[in-house]
Structures are given as C-alpha cells and as structure tokens.
Design an enzyme around this catalytic site. Structure first.
Site, PDB file in Angstrom:
ATOM      1  N   ARG A   1       0.840  -1.204   0.000  1.00  0.00           N
ATOM      2  CA  ARG A   1       0.000   0.000   0.000  1.00  0.00           C
ATOM      3  C   ARG A   1       0.866   1.242   0.000  1.00  0.00           C
ATOM      4  O   ARG A   1       2.028   1.219   0.407  1.00  0.00           O
ATOM      5  CB  ARG A   1      -0.948   0.015   1.195  1.00  0.00           C
ATOM      6  CG  ARG A   1      -0.287   0.116   2.552  1.00  0.00           C
ATOM      7  CD  ARG A   1      -0.220   1.530   3.110  1.00  0.00           C
ATOM      8  NE  ARG A   1       0.627   1.603   4.293  1.00  0.00           N
ATOM      9  CZ  ARG A   1       1.901   1.919   4.268  1.00  0.00           C
ATOM     10  NH1 ARG A   1       2.505   2.177   3.117  1.00  0.00           N
ATOM     11  NH2 ARG A   1       2.604   1.980   5.390  1.00  0.00           N
TER      12      ARG A   1
ATOM     13  N   GLU B   1       0.157  10.323   8.152  1.00  0.00           N
ATOM     14  CA  GLU B   1       1.286   9.513   8.634  1.00  0.00           C
ATOM     15  C   GLU B   1       1.383   9.522  10.151  1.00  0.00           C
ATOM     16  O   GLU B   1       1.266  10.570  10.786  1.00  0.00           O
ATOM     17  CB  GLU B   1       2.591  10.042   8.030  1.00  0.00           C
ATOM     18  CG  GLU B   1       3.491   8.945   7.519  1.00  0.00           C
ATOM     19  CD  GLU B   1       2.821   8.105   6.460  1.00  0.00           C
ATOM     20  OE1 GLU B   1       2.435   6.961   6.765  1.00  0.00           O
ATOM     21  OE2 GLU B   1       2.678   8.580   5.333  1.00  0.00           O
TER      22      GLU B   1
ATOM     23  N   ASP C   1      -2.634   6.629  12.732  1.00  0.00           N
ATOM     24  CA  ASP C   1      -3.593   5.538  12.911  1.00  0.00           C
ATOM     25  C   ASP C   1      -3.514   4.981  14.324  1.00  0.00           C
ATOM     26  O   ASP C   1      -4.537   4.665  14.942  1.00  0.00           O
ATOM     27  CB  ASP C   1      -3.404   4.433  11.866  1.00  0.00           C
ATOM     28  CG  ASP C   1      -1.999   3.854  11.829  1.00  0.00           C
ATOM     29  OD1 ASP C   1      -1.049   4.510  12.325  1.00  0.00           O
ATOM     30  OD2 ASP C   1      -1.837   2.737  11.296  1.00  0.00           O
TER      31      ASP C   1
ATOM     32  N   GLY D   1       8.609   1.214   3.236  1.00  0.00           N
ATOM     33  CA  GLY D   1       7.461   2.005   3.645  1.00  0.00           C
ATOM     34  C   GLY D   1       6.215   1.714   2.841  1.00  0.00           C
ATOM     35  O   GLY D   1       5.243   2.464   2.898  1.00  0.00           O
TER      36      GLY D   1
ATOM     37  N   ASP E   1      -2.194  -0.487   7.634  1.00  0.00           N
ATOM     38  CA  ASP E   1      -1.648  -1.383   6.614  1.00  0.00           C
ATOM     39  C   ASP E   1      -2.537  -2.602   6.423  1.00  0.00           C
ATOM     40  O   ASP E   1      -2.864  -2.994   5.290  1.00  0.00           O
ATOM     41  CB  ASP E   1      -0.245  -1.836   7.002  1.00  0.00           C
ATOM     42  CG  ASP E   1       0.728  -0.681   7.129  1.00  0.00           C
ATOM     43  OD1 ASP E   1       0.360   0.445   6.750  1.00  0.00           O
ATOM     44  OD2 ASP E   1       1.845  -0.893   7.606  1.00  0.00           O
TER      45      ASP E   1
ATOM     46  N   LYS F   1      10.998  -1.442  10.841  1.00  0.00           N
ATOM     47  CA  LYS F   1      10.335  -0.941  12.047  1.00  0.00           C
ATOM     48  C   LYS F   1      10.578  -1.828  13.259  1.00  0.00           C
ATOM     49  O   LYS F   1      10.756  -1.353  14.378  1.00  0.00           O
ATOM     50  CB  LYS F   1       8.825  -0.826  11.820  1.00  0.00           C
ATOM     51  CG  LYS F   1       8.400   0.323  10.942  1.00  0.00           C
ATOM     52  CD  LYS F   1       6.896   0.496  10.936  1.00  0.00           C
ATOM     53  CE  LYS F   1       6.171  -0.689  10.343  1.00  0.00           C
ATOM     54  NZ  LYS F   1       4.715  -0.449  10.231  1.00  0.00           N
TER      55      LYS F   1
END
Length: 459
Positions: free
Chosen positions: A44, A50, A53, A144, A191, A235
């Site tokens: 995605r 950014e 969420d 990303g 995501d 991450k």
C-alpha cells in the site's frame, strides 16, 4: 478477499496476478508436489495521514499493484516449510504446534509466523495444519510500502484456508493488526485494513473504532508516483517507531491530566479530543497551552502524573522503549492533530472537486512532509532530497510515505508531465547518487489503486 475455483486462468488475468503460473512451477520444483491454493496481498501507499492511525485517527491509503504472493499446500503432518523465491531469504522449517517469534532479531519468516499465530490463537487451534509455502514479493522490502504487513495478512489467509476457517474482512484486518504486534511493532492498523478492504480504482479513507472504509475518488489528470530512497528501515528492528508511539501515548496522558480527565484510561490522542468534545483546531490550541517545546524527562512526566519513573516504564512504555529517558510531547501531539485535520481536508477536496483541487491536494501533501520532517522527525536526508527533486520536476505535491526514516516518497504528478518526470528523477536522484539499488524497475513507478487480498484455488 475473493475466492475462485473455476476459470483459474481467467481469474488470474482479471486480478492482474500474472506471476502465479511461474510461482506454481517453482513450487513444484521445490516441494515435488502441487500447490492447492494461492493467496495475494497487496502493498500500500499512504497518500496522507502519517503516524496517526495508532493515535485513533483516520488515514487515506490505497493498495498498490505490487504484492506478496504465496503458493500453499496443507499437510497432514504439523511441519511447516517456508521458502522464498528471493535467494536472499533462507528457507525455514518449524513445528506448527510450537511457533516461536523472535522480537530481538526479526527475520522475514517471523512475519509469516505472526499471521499464522494470530489465526491459531483466534480459533484456539489445537492441531493446526502443517504447510508447504512458497512466497514471492514485488513490494520492495523496508520501503514504507507495507511489505511486512502484506506478508502477515497473506500468512493469515493461508492459515485460515488451510484449516477450513472463515472470517469477515474487517475482523481479519483487526486480527492481523494485533498479530503483527507479536514481532514487537506497536502499529495502528492502517496497513492491514487497506490490505483487506481495498478496491480497484479508489483510495480509501480508513477510520477506526469501529473499523470502516470509505471510497475516495482521486482527481483526474494526475497520477501518483512512488520513488524509493533506497534507504531501508525495519520498524521491528529499531525503536524509532515505538518511541513515537510511546511519545503519543505519554502526550495523551498529560493532556488528559491537564484537563481533569482519567488519564489512566486513555491511550490515544483521539481519546482526549472525543472526551473534551473539541475540534482538531481547538486541540492544537490545547497543545500550545499544555506542553513546552523542550523535551520532557521521564522524571518530569512521572512527577506530573504522580507516578514513579519505575512504574511509568513498566506500566506505560513498551519493552524496547523502557531505556528512553527523554520524550518530545509537544512536537508529536502537534503533528498528530494537524495531520488528522489534513486527512479530512484531503478527503473533502476529493469529494467536492473544486477547480483548484489538484493544487490544494498538493499543498496538503507538502505540509504533511514538512510536519513529518520537523515535528515528528521521521524523515531522513535522502527522503528530503528526493522530495525536493520530485517537486523540482513538477510534482504538485510530494511527501514521505510509510513510517519514514527511509523508504519511499509519494508524489502527485500531472499525467502529461509523467514521462519527463520519471526521466528527470532517474537522472537526478538515482544516477547521481551512491544509492545501491540505482535504477531497478521497482524503485520508481506510477501506481493505480489495486484490489485487496485474494485467495485463488486451482480449477
């Protein structure tokens, strides 16, 4: 999620999953058997919204054509064999009854195990089916674009099908969000949600609590271009991401305490806004009133909340952030509330489609990058350079996308400028830098909104 057993070749063509037949051939060569079904989960790109969420706020992504594909065969024994068409990723085998996920050194197969374990725990599977799985991905890793979450979602679908279970798409998205936390990432759900709820031809406004997706029709005459900075950031392998989550969590608690709310019951910045019944603009005023711009020490936060530093670490912070001693609360909260407002404004402009909508949307994207760079500090020199180059060559708006600290930019480019834009960015960024991935095809590409996750059965 879609399933098909008839007209297999037709289904492949309509879904755009042209690599399935090649994947099948490789599977047969690898496992000396035939896959029984295939699963696709898209990557995605987040157009705007950014790092909000996990604070409870809506985001605006779209699924892309690049994806993760898995050819799978259920086994009568509990053994699980995972292989990857990319030779950089080693084969892995384990007992399906004894899944172990290493948070300290995450490897590619751990993301598969997250999806598997999520389904196993959700259905309390005593004897989950073993599997032969061959994985192939066209989403650049650590870029990303959600390659890791796509693999988690793909693995969850494989596990559901192999064990004869079903779940609605919304429940699958929520389950996969929780499942990815097995690897230590405190993500918010964007995501996984777009992976399952995406539809071809439209971006989506993804809202949470409850999870829902609304079509957002993008303007005509422009195309969204993804450019990889070639700086990788995992991450789960660093604490950058989780530190930001914790800073937002601490900011939530201090804001709540400052307004006489039950701070212990609040974990997300949206919780405070809802409880106070204020607009996002009014929340920005509250941020200015409550926080000082200088970093907060853990002792200062504890004193304000009336909790010891030891208890603060153990009760509020995540495992890989307990050694952090200072936190930027003003900057993080200011970014979140302003970015949440930009998402809603982006959606409004797309819906109302004023004559200058393209310029207005581009301005919002540019503002978003500035906020990510200056307030959230999740950019890096290469991303900033790439954004500047994209704007130089007539991108109306350009910003980092995904967690940041590397990965990709997304730019909105007039369709009639696209060809020259791609040439110029290749020449300026890739050929004139030391980026190791240089001019690979999947480093710079225009993309269209893609379908969400699918399951295909052999005819």
């Amino acid at each position: 999620m879609r399933r098909t057993t008839a007209a297999f070749l037709s289904a492949i063509k309509s879904a755009g999953v042209l690599g399935l037949l090649k994947l099948k051939k490789t599977f047969v060569s690898k496992f000396k058997s035939t896959p029984k079904f295939y699963v696709r989960a898209p990557g995605r790109v987040n157009l705007i919204g950014e790092h909000i969420d996990y604070c409870g706020y809506a985001v605006l992504p779209m699924a892309i054509e690049q994806d993760i594909l898995i050819a799978a065969e259920p086994l009568s024994t509990p053994v699980m064999h995972l292989a990857n068409t990319n030779p950089l990723y080693s084969d892995f085998s384990t007992n399906a009854n004894n899944i172990q996920i290493n948070q300290t050194k995450p490897l590619w197969h751990h993301y598969f195990l997250c999806g598997f374990k999520g389904i196993e725990d959700n259905f309390s599977l005593d004897s989950p089916s073993g599997l032969n799985c061959l994985i192939e991905g066209t989403v650049p890793p650590s870029s990303g674009l959600s390659s890791s979450s796509a693999l988690v979602c793909c693995a969850a679908l494989v596990t559901i099908v192999a064990n004869g279970k079903t779940l609605p798409k919304v429940e699958l998205a929520e389950l996969c969000t929780k499942s990815e936390r097995y690897i230590g990432t405190e993500g918010g759900g964007m995501d996984q949600s777009i992976c399952f709820l995406a539809e071809k031809g439209t971006a989506k406004l993804i809202e949470f609590s409850p999870l829902r997706a609304t079509d957002v029709k993008l303007p005509r005459g422009v195309v969204f271009v993804i450019a990889n900075s070639c700086v990788e950031m995992n991450k789960a392998a660093t604490s950058h991401f989780n530190i930001r989550v914790m800073e937002c969590r601490l900011a939530t608690k201090l804001l709540a305490k400052s307004r006489g709310l039950d701070w212990k019951a609040m974990a997300k910045l949206q919780d405070v806004q809802v409880k106070l019944k204020l607009s996002l603009e009014e929340m920005l005023t509250v941020v200015e009133e409550v926080f000082h711009p200088e970093p907060y020490s853990i002792e200062e936060i504890g004193e304000y909340l009336g909790i010891s530093s030891k208890d603060l670490r153990s009760q509020i912070l995540s495992q890989n952030t307990q050694g952090v001693t200072t936190f930027k609360l003003y900057q993080r909260a200011k970014h979140v509330y302003s970015e949440a407002a930009r998402v809603l404004e982006f959606k409004r402009i797309c819906q109302e489609a004023p004559d200058d909508s393209v310029q207005l949307l581009g301005d919002l994207m540019n503002q978003s990058h500035a906020s990510c760079k200056d307030l959230y500090e999740c950019s890096c020199p290469e991303l900033d350079q790439l954004v500047d180059i994209c704007r130089q060559f007539e991108a109306v708006g350009s910003r980092l996308t995904g967690a940041g600290w590397g990965g990709c930019t997304v730019s909105m480019v007039p369709t009639d400028k696209l060809e020259q834009f791609l040439i110029n960015v290749k020449e300026t960024y890739y050929k004139n830098t030391d980026q190791k991935l240089a001019l690979e095809e999947n480093n710079l590409f225009a993309t269209n909104p893609s379908d969400g996750a699918m399951v295909f059965f052999e005819a």
